[in-house]
Structures are given as structure tokens and as C-alpha cells.
Design a protein around this motif. Structure first.
Motif, short mmCIF file in Angstrom:
data_model
loop_
_atom_site.label_atom_id
_atom_site.label_comp_id
_atom_site.label_asym_id
_atom_site.label_seq_id
_atom_site.Cartn_x
_atom_site.Cartn_y
_atom_site.Cartn_z
N ARG A 1 0.82 -1.22 0.00
CA ARG A 1 0.00 0.00 0.00
C ARG A 1 0.84 1.26 0.00
O ARG A 1 0.36 2.33 -0.38
CB ARG A 1 -0.94 0.01 1.22
CG ARG A 1 -2.12 -0.92 1.10
CD ARG A 1 -3.06 -0.82 2.28
NE ARG A 1 -3.66 0.51 2.41
CZ ARG A 1 -4.55 0.82 3.36
NH1 ARG A 1 -4.91 -0.08 4.26
NH2 ARG A 1 -5.06 2.02 3.41
N ASP B 1 -5.76 -2.45 -0.53
CA ASP B 1 -6.91 -1.59 -0.81
C ASP B 1 -7.37 -1.92 -2.22
O ASP B 1 -6.87 -2.87 -2.85
CB ASP B 1 -6.56 -0.11 -0.64
CG ASP B 1 -5.36 0.33 -1.47
OD1 ASP B 1 -5.08 -0.31 -2.52
OD2 ASP B 1 -4.70 1.32 -1.10
N GLY C 1 -12.55 -4.95 -4.02
CA GLY C 1 -12.00 -4.01 -3.06
C GLY C 1 -13.04 -3.38 -2.17
O GLY C 1 -12.71 -2.74 -1.17
N ARG D 1 -14.84 -5.95 2.96
CA ARG D 1 -13.96 -5.71 4.10
C ARG D 1 -14.00 -6.91 5.04
O ARG D 1 -14.52 -6.84 6.16
CB ARG D 1 -14.39 -4.43 4.85
CG ARG D 1 -14.06 -3.15 4.10
CD ARG D 1 -12.55 -2.92 4.05
NE ARG D 1 -12.19 -1.70 3.34
CZ ARG D 1 -11.92 -1.62 2.06
NH1 ARG D 1 -11.99 -2.71 1.31
NH2 ARG D 1 -11.59 -0.48 1.50
N TRP E 1 -5.82 -1.13 9.43
CA TRP E 1 -6.08 -0.91 8.01
C TRP E 1 -7.54 -0.61 7.70
O TRP E 1 -7.86 -0.03 6.68
CB TRP E 1 -5.63 -2.10 7.17
CG TRP E 1 -4.19 -2.48 7.34
CD1 TRP E 1 -3.71 -3.72 7.64
CD2 TRP E 1 -3.04 -1.64 7.23
NE1 TRP E 1 -2.35 -3.70 7.73
CE2 TRP E 1 -1.90 -2.44 7.48
CE3 TRP E 1 -2.87 -0.28 6.94
CZ2 TRP E 1 -0.62 -1.92 7.45
CZ3 TRP E 1 -1.58 0.21 6.91
CH2 TRP E 1 -0.48 -0.59 7.16
N GLN E 2 -8.46 -1.03 8.56
CA GLN E 2 -9.86 -0.89 8.19
C GLN E 2 -10.61 0.03 9.16
O GLN E 2 -11.74 0.38 8.91
CB GLN E 2 -10.52 -2.28 8.16
CG GLN E 2 -9.91 -3.16 7.09
CD GLN E 2 -10.70 -4.43 6.86
OE1 GLN E 2 -11.79 -4.61 7.41
NE2 GLN E 2 -10.18 -5.32 6.05
#
Length: 252
Positions: free
Chosen positions: A79, A116, A237, A240, A251-252
Motif C-alpha cells: 500500500r 486496498d 476491493g 472488508r 487498516w480498516q
């Protein structure tokens, strides 16, 4: 479905990747287990060495599924790469594994579980689907204190969460079975020494949770393993799915 990240090890003696391969081949629960190895093809202490490359070839020759993790000297976060750098490193990894095994990798797992929509699209452009995990052994710490006093408690808790998803019909069925993805690290010496114990724990907690097991509960054919893995991948993408531990929060 057993998966291993970050390898292979380049240790010249008591190599943990070699020990993992030996245990998968012969153990007290099921001989001939096949696993997915998410490899770092250019790691300075692993896949970028002669020992590491030899082990990647051996993983494939032994019937395991060799997949992609990284193609950089260090465990670099996809990322945080520029689009051009990401494309370069993905192509490098595909070329590395194609040359070592004779086939391009069909699976990728992002370092640090960090992805992502853009990185996922890049994986797809290079012919790879992204596989995350259902259970994590929490053995990602390789140096220092890398042992665990909570192996069984952790697996019981994680498999309990997976059981709820399975009971709700939220998991894919492949060839009449529901794949449950389990993640270890084959460069962790503690994991390598205790892998047979981990296999027993997985079987015990599945029985405790009254989850039916196949006659041979671990995958032992590469083609079946690959079909099951591909059916368990993240295709969009926008999705989740939960990530292991603190990575979900980060990250989320």
C-alpha cells in the motif's frame, strides 16, 4: 487449509522451512499434507538466497502450492508503494516464481495484510487472487520471544468465530467441503518445532465445536487445495473481511 507466510528460510542448519516440510510429509495426524506457501522471492535472508530458491523449488516439487508474498529485500508494504513500483515488484515476483516452479502464481497474500482497491486491482492484472485467512496462529513474531502459551485458546476462539460464519452459510463450499484457512509462518522456529502439536490442536478444537471434519481433514492434493483457495479469495476491493488482530483496526 494450511498456509505459511514469509518464507522460505535461508538458515544453513536447523532450517525451519525444511522442518515444516518434513512435518507436513510425516506426522501423527495425517501424512502427505499439502499447504500454500506465500513466498518472499527476493528476501535477503530467504528467497533471495541459493538456499531459499532451492526450498521454493522443493515446495513445488513436493506438491505444495507456491504463492506470492513479496519480491523485495525486506517485507515491504504494497500500500505504501507507488503504482509503478508496485507493478514492477509484482511482475518481478511472478517472473521469479514462474522460473523456479514452472508456473505463474495464482495466489497472493499482501505483507502486513495491507491492501486496498488499487493493490487488489494490481494483483488481478498480474493474474493473482488475494487470499486472507480465517484463523491466525499469532506466530508472526520471528525473533525474540516467539513462543506461545495460548495456542489452544487462540485457535478455539478463532475457530469459534469461523464456526458462526460457516453456520450462517457465509463461507464457500468446494468439492463438498468448506475450506477453513489457517495461517502460520514457516520462518518461525517455534512454529516449525511445534507444527505437529498445532495440527492436533486444530483437530481437537474442531471436534469440541462440533464442526464436522472430512475423512482426511487437511488438504493433500495440490489441485484440490488450489480450487479451495481460489474459492476463498477476496474478489472486490469493496469487501472488508476481518483481518487478524490489530491489523483489522490499523487498516480498516
Amino acid at each position: 487449509m494450511l498456509t505459511f507466510d514469509d518464507g522460505p528460510s535461508a538458515a544453513g542448519s536447523d532450517n525451519p522451512t525444511e522442518r515444516v516440510l518434513a512435518t507436513l510429509a510425516r506426522n501423527g495426524h495425517q501424512d502427505g499434507i499439502k499447504a500454500v506457501f506465500f513466498t518472499q522471492t527476493r528476501a535477503w535472508h530467504g528467497g533471495g538466497t541459493d538456499i531459499g530458491r532451492q526450498l521454493i523449488r522443493r515446495e513445488h516439487a513436493d506438491g505444495h502450492l507456491v504463492a506470492f508474498h513479496s519480491a523485495t529485500p525486506l517485507h515491504a508494504n504494497h500500500r505504501f508503494m507507488s503504482p509503478a513500483k508496485l507493478e514492477e515488484t509484482l511482475q518481478r515476483g511472478v517472473d521469479d516464481l514462474s522460473g523456479l516452479t514452472g508456473r505463474a502464481p495464482s495466489l497472493v497474500r499482501p505483507p502486513f495484510w495491507a491492501y486496498d482497491a488499487d493493490t487488489l486491482a494490481a494483483y488481478h492484472r498480474h493474474g493473482m487472487q488475494m487470499l486472507l485467512t480465517d484463523l491466525n496462529a499469532n506466530d508472526g513474531k520471528i525473533y525474540g520471544i516467539n513462543f506461545s502459551w495460548h495456542k489452544r485458546a487462540n485457535m478455539l476462539a478463532r475457530l469459534g468465530e469461523t464456526r458462526r460464519r460457516w453456520a450462517a452459510g457465509a463461507m464457500a463450499a468446494v468439492d463438498g467441503n468448506t475450506p477453513v484457512v489457517v495461517t502460520f509462518h514457516d520462518v518461525n522456529g517455534y512454529t516449525a518445532r511445534h507444527l505437529e502439536e498445532y495440527l492436533g490442536i486444530l483437530l481437537d478444537v474442531a471436534r469440541e465445536l462440533e464442526m464436522p471434519l472430512a475423512a482426511r481433514p487437511f488438504y493433500d492434493q495440490r489441485d484440490e487445495l488450489e480450487r479451495a483457495a481460489l474459492a476463498s479469495t477476496v474478489r472486490s476491493g469493496d469487501l472488508r473481511p476481518p483481518l487478524p488482530g490489530l491489523w483489522n483496526w490499523l487498516w480498516q
